[in-house]
Write an enzyme that holds these catalytic residues in place. Structure first.
Site, short mmCIF file in Angstrom:
data_model
loop_
_atom_site.label_atom_id
_atom_site.label_comp_id
_atom_site.label_asym_id
_atom_site.label_seq_id
_atom_site.Cartn_x
_atom_site.Cartn_y
_atom_site.Cartn_z
N ARG A 1 -41.39 2.83 -33.77
CA ARG A 1 -41.50 4.42 -33.74
C ARG A 1 -42.24 5.04 -32.66
O ARG A 1 -41.71 5.96 -31.85
CB ARG A 1 -42.05 4.91 -35.23
CG ARG A 1 -42.09 6.29 -35.57
CD ARG A 1 -42.55 6.52 -36.87
NE ARG A 1 -42.20 8.01 -37.35
CZ ARG A 1 -42.98 9.04 -36.90
NH1 ARG A 1 -44.25 8.71 -36.11
NH2 ARG A 1 -42.84 10.37 -37.24
N ARG B 1 -37.43 -2.67 -47.58
CA ARG B 1 -37.21 -2.22 -48.65
C ARG B 1 -35.64 -2.08 -48.80
O ARG B 1 -35.05 -1.77 -47.93
CB ARG B 1 -37.84 -1.01 -48.80
CG ARG B 1 -39.63 -1.16 -48.91
CD ARG B 1 -39.90 -1.55 -50.28
NE ARG B 1 -41.41 -1.54 -50.53
CZ ARG B 1 -42.19 -2.63 -50.15
NH1 ARG B 1 -41.73 -3.58 -49.49
NH2 ARG B 1 -43.35 -2.54 -50.40
N GLU C 1 -32.98 -2.21 -57.20
CA GLU C 1 -33.72 -3.53 -57.41
C GLU C 1 -34.35 -3.74 -58.65
O GLU C 1 -34.90 -2.87 -59.18
CB GLU C 1 -34.64 -3.62 -56.23
CG GLU C 1 -35.15 -5.08 -56.18
CD GLU C 1 -36.37 -4.93 -55.01
OE1 GLU C 1 -37.51 -5.31 -55.25
OE2 GLU C 1 -35.99 -4.79 -54.00
N HIS D 1 -36.69 -10.34 -54.20
CA HIS D 1 -38.05 -9.59 -53.47
C HIS D 1 -39.13 -10.83 -53.61
O HIS D 1 -40.27 -10.64 -54.18
CB HIS D 1 -38.58 -8.34 -54.14
CG HIS D 1 -39.06 -7.48 -53.22
ND1 HIS D 1 -39.13 -6.22 -53.65
CD2 HIS D 1 -40.31 -7.80 -52.44
CE1 HIS D 1 -40.26 -5.69 -52.54
NE2 HIS D 1 -40.58 -6.80 -51.77
N VAL D 2 -38.82 -12.01 -53.22
CA VAL D 2 -39.78 -12.85 -53.25
C VAL D 2 -40.24 -13.73 -51.90
O VAL D 2 -40.94 -14.63 -51.91
CB VAL D 2 -39.26 -14.36 -54.13
CG1 VAL D 2 -39.01 -13.88 -55.53
CG2 VAL D 2 -37.84 -14.71 -53.44
#
Length: 375
Positions: free
Chosen positions: A200, A284, A313, A333-334
């Site tokens: 950023r 995400r 999700e 999400h593991v």
């Protein structure tokens, strides 16, 4: 772990009772480590550690499944999910067990600038980098079709319509060159890939490219030497320019903030279509427009995708992304999981307690959050 160049104040060498009125509460899905608790309480006289073991089923509902009395006197909290602000009137420090703070961003405790927040940045990179490279290799070398063919026909056979692609000369773009991105870069470089990094804020000098956050020894890119090119900016145009760099693989490893929500949509997939870029998202699900991703896969705009996070999700049963095993690999999400995860969180806690003692307050803490950026 990066060092902090601070001069210890007078008396810092013996002010071990600085935490004599403090209570640290841990809310984690892990049985209490009594030896660790004893070590901290013996090191800092009067300091109390209150370890609340939550089952995975209760994790995220900590303040609903824990008696209000358990919060009494708590000044320091180690948790992933937010807790009711009224239960923690004396709180002064939150050590997150996650690299991001998205569940907290609108929470009263987070908005209270008197409370210090630190992340668990650096606990995830080894295992998540293995997930990124492992899933990419699995899809690019067609491991699943070969496995399915062998199990269905009872013998291994050459699938002549499939061609494996190896890694030397591939260009990987890492959108978000933090701790996770740096370890992904380290492993990808070992495979012969070229790395482009996106941050950023600009990183124009060797010093600015260094990372002083926590990292597992022997991992990552703490000096920022791996990328051959650096890109930066906060606008969508800046990101589109980065995506247009003929990337073979795009790894999304940004924190989710208002400015990064659905940062990859139809326009971005059109840009990536030039090289049929492979997408890997371990950040995400909200970073990617799901409908646009389905379209990009169906229309062959991208070569494939590996997703550890999705939006929504979990995905509902029968979702389109679950019907394309040759192009899209999804896990629930593991990628962060490892038996060593909370050992690393405890290492950050110990380091930050000692820095707090030496500096006489919450100065120079490792992984200190920038509230304006949200990470």
């Amino acid at each position: 772990m990066g060092s902090t160049n601070t001069t210890a104040p007078t008396g810092a060498a013996d002010n071990f009772d600085i935490f004599k009125k403090d209570i640290l509460m841990l809310h984690v899905p892990l049985a209490p480590d009594q030896a660790w608790i004893d070590k901290l309480e013996n090191k800092y006289p009067g300091f109390k550690v209150r370890w609340v073991h939550r089952s995975w089923q209760d994790y995220g509902k900590d303040d609903e499944s824990t008696a209000a009395e358990a919060y009494e006197g708590v000044t320091m909290l180690c948790s992933y999910y937010p807790h009711k602000a009224e239960l923690l009137p004396k709180l002064k420090w939150v050590q997150l067990t996650s690299a991001g703070a998205d569940p907290w961003l609108q929470h009263p405790l987070y908005l209270n600038k008197e409370i210090v927040f630190c992340t668990a940045n650096g606990c995830h990179p080894p295992q998540i980098a293995e997930w990124v490279i492992g899933t990419y290799l699995m899809l690019s070398h067609h491991f699943l079709p070969y496995h399915d063919a062998a199990t269905q026909h009872g013998q291994s056979q050459v699938l002549r319509h499939l061609t494996a692609v190896d890694s030397p000369g591939m260009r990987m773009g890492i959108l978000g060159y933090g701790a996770i991105g740096r370890q992904v870069a380290r492993v990808a470089q070992a495979l012969g890939m070229e790395i482009y990094a996106y941050t950023r804020r600009p990183k124009p000098t060797p010093e600015s490219r260094k990372d002083d956050s926590y990292h597992v020894p022997g991992t990552g890119d703490p000096d920022g030497l791996i990328p051959s090119k650096w890109f930066s900016g906060s606008s969508r145009d800046d990101i589109d320019h980065f995506l247009a760099q003929d990337l073979d693989i795009l790894v999304v490893s940004l924190p989710l903030t208002a400015s990064t929500k659905q940062i990859i949509g139809r326009k971005q997939f059109d840009i990536l279509a030039k090289k049929k870029t492979f997408l890997s998202n371990i950040a995400r699900g909200g970073h990617v427009d799901t409908e646009a991703l389905v379209e990009a896969l169906k229309e062959d705009k991208i070569r494939g995708a590996a997703l550890d996070v999705t939006d929504p999700e979990p995905l509902p049963e029968g979702h389109e992304l679950l019907k394309m095993p040759d192009k899209c690999f999804v896990t629930p999400h593991v990628s962060w999981q490892t038996p060593f995860y909370f050992e690393r969180v405890k290492a950050i806690l110990e380091e930050n307690l000692e820095r707090w003692r030496v500096n006489g307050g919450p100065k120079g803490l490792v992984n200190l959050m920038d509230r304006e950026s949200g990470y």
